[in-house]
Enzyme design. Sequence first.
Site, PDB file in Angstrom:
ATOM      1  N   HIS A   1      25.516  59.308  -5.811  1.00 27.99           N
ATOM      2  CA  HIS A   1      25.745  60.083  -6.878  1.00 27.99           C
ATOM      3  C   HIS A   1      26.801  59.432  -7.670  1.00 27.99           C
ATOM      4  CE1 HIS A   1      29.681  62.251  -5.837  1.00 27.99           C
ATOM      5  NE2 HIS A   1      29.375  61.877  -4.769  1.00 27.99           N
TER       6      HIS A   1
ATOM      7  N   GLU B   1      26.121  65.773  -8.200  1.00 28.25           N
ATOM      8  CA  GLU B   1      26.062  65.985  -6.792  1.00 28.25           C
ATOM      9  C   GLU B   1      27.316  66.791  -6.274  1.00 28.25           C
ATOM     10  OE1 GLU B   1      27.437  64.974  -2.705  1.00 28.25           O
ATOM     11  OE2 GLU B   1      28.674  64.916  -4.680  1.00 28.25           O
TER      12      GLU B   1
END
Length: 714
Positions: free
Chosen positions: A369, A417
């Site tokens: 992420h 994320e």
Amino acid sequence: MKKLLLFGLGGCALFTVGILIGHFAIQQSDTDTSPVWVPEISQDVDESFIEKFIAEVDNMEIERNLKELTKVPHMATTKGDEETVQYVLKRWQDPTSGLDQAWREEYLVHLSFPDKNQKNSVKVDATLLLVTEREKNYTSDQNDPEVVQPYAAYSPAGHAKGKLIYANQGKTSDYEHLNNTLNLTGTIAIVRYGGAGRGAKAINAAPFGVIGVLVYTDPGDINDGLMSDLNETYPHSWYLPPSGVERGSYNSQFGDLLTPYLAAKQDTYRIPKETITGLPPIPTQPIGFEDAFKLICELGGEPSPESWHGGFNCTYNVGGPGFRASSIFNNSDVKMDIYNKEELKNSSNVMGVIRGSVEPDRYVIYGNHRDSWVHGAIDPSSGTAVMLEITRVLGKMVKEGKWRPRRSIIFGSWGAEEFGLIGSAEYTEEYYTKLFERSVAYINVDISVFGRYAFHSSVYDNWLQYFNRSSPTYGLIPNVGHLTGAGSDYAAFIHFLGITSMDISYTYDRSKTKARIYPAYHTAYDTFDYASKFIDPGFTSHQTVARTAGNVLLRLADSLLLPFNCSDYAESLEQYLQVALDNFQEELSKHGISMDPLKSAVLKFRLAATNLDRVIHQSDFAKETPYKIRRINDQLMLLDRAFLDPMAFPDKYAYRHVIWASRSSGLATFPGLADAFEGAKNSGLKQDWSKAHKHLSIVAQAIAGAASTLEEVI
């Protein structure tokens, strides 16, 4: 002391890592969440190319990447996040070192933010104490106006006022202990991180009448007891300063909360907000240990159990509820004013691909992420800096016409994320069919380096010496954890799609510190200055991760035969079975439930895996038809998919893998069976023993079904 790389594994992969590490293979394994390592035959990987790749990986390039990625805070969907989108796109579209193709993909997702106009606040009455709303500034980084106020994402807005109690880690058992002697109705609980998930601390509290929760990081859990910023904590060391606050998402499931099992596109159906489950039902707010110290050390009531004590040099009383009579806070209430708001925001994944030359429809996926809570130098930018260096080296070789992988490599820079693995989950939902049918493996490198410790010799030697276990088949081997939870973006790949997955990072020497994670985690102090001074000066550990992760990536992408070993999967199942037999068989038998079907299924899997091994080792793949190689590779690639059961865990979003799903039981064995058995043992109810029988059947039939996929195709 020498230290090692810690890998987490999910699925059946046995990776032949070689070169930097030594020629060996990795496989997830046993009841102690570990891999199996065995000598592995070469499957036509160009070793000279891997050596060249390793030589080209440059620690100074990784340092430059990290400095650029951490210039500004880049929480998901903010201006800083968009700057990182553009930076990654620019790198992957570079004409001399970029990928074949790079693009962005958009999702409209449900996020939670503090109100910029009304600050969250925690007070003891109106005048006695105001909990710090912003972390202390030691460098210009913390003074950036885009540093988000500490808050609990997805905590509801609301106002709570009541007497304070100390509830340890906010586990159900902690509240039960307090409820034996205290009336918790209308109280506010202060709890420390650890023991239960962030959101669970408030979810567990509400049924006991608690109306608000404060969460802090205890210096005994993160700082080895050190508390002074005059000479003990950052900026003098890696330890968390007193005002540091760990932010985080307080939801209990991953993916966009309004579009479960559907990609969160503009026109996607969204469930009503009030039907979302797994969120804190009462106002929740994280605070620093500087303020927690002032509150906890003034509490009245009885002393808490010794196991509840942390690093404060005072008695951890449970509260009267409220403060002791001699305290300046006597008779005072704690007041929480939380103004969080939920919004639909556009979040971007950045995707890139190197097309395969022989099997372009087979994908090796590598991801991390991009978003952070503040500057995010370690989480996640250390992993992104590594990924960008891997793509630079490979992209340059592709652009120069020196190399192209056998299989396609997909790179993903996931968005949002930190709010619940959203970008990766939405990607797997949108491209479910294609990824399900074509993906070979997923490699995740999020926090690439957790701490600063000397590294000598090879990764393999350090691993074997300092973090090992005993395998019944191979003897002493390096230890590896299974990916049974949802700690990072591998979750949707292994649990939802059944794609063999791996999470790679360099960890610190846990014999030298009790820190549960690197101390600046999710705070305003996770900056380039912190990373370069205290986590990895010189960035050589980052370089080691890049070389190792790239090594695994290349072998997955270029091996003629996929470097997976199903016999080692059989060892995992056998050891899970033994734990189940030791702990469940006698009691299940008393209720008329036989474990024979499970024993038969594991034996069937062992025989099928052994037979497939024999076919592989007796084959001369240089002379075999491509169809046979493709057939065997498909058997290896799709094995983990055979363990998926969409109906096995109806209350757990996206958990479908009956071997590696999360479990609440402390026993390292089949998760559905373990949790059901524990529930039946506690309740004694007939329907709960029936549930245990059901889960035994689910896992037995899944294993037998998986075994059948390894048999000769007729």
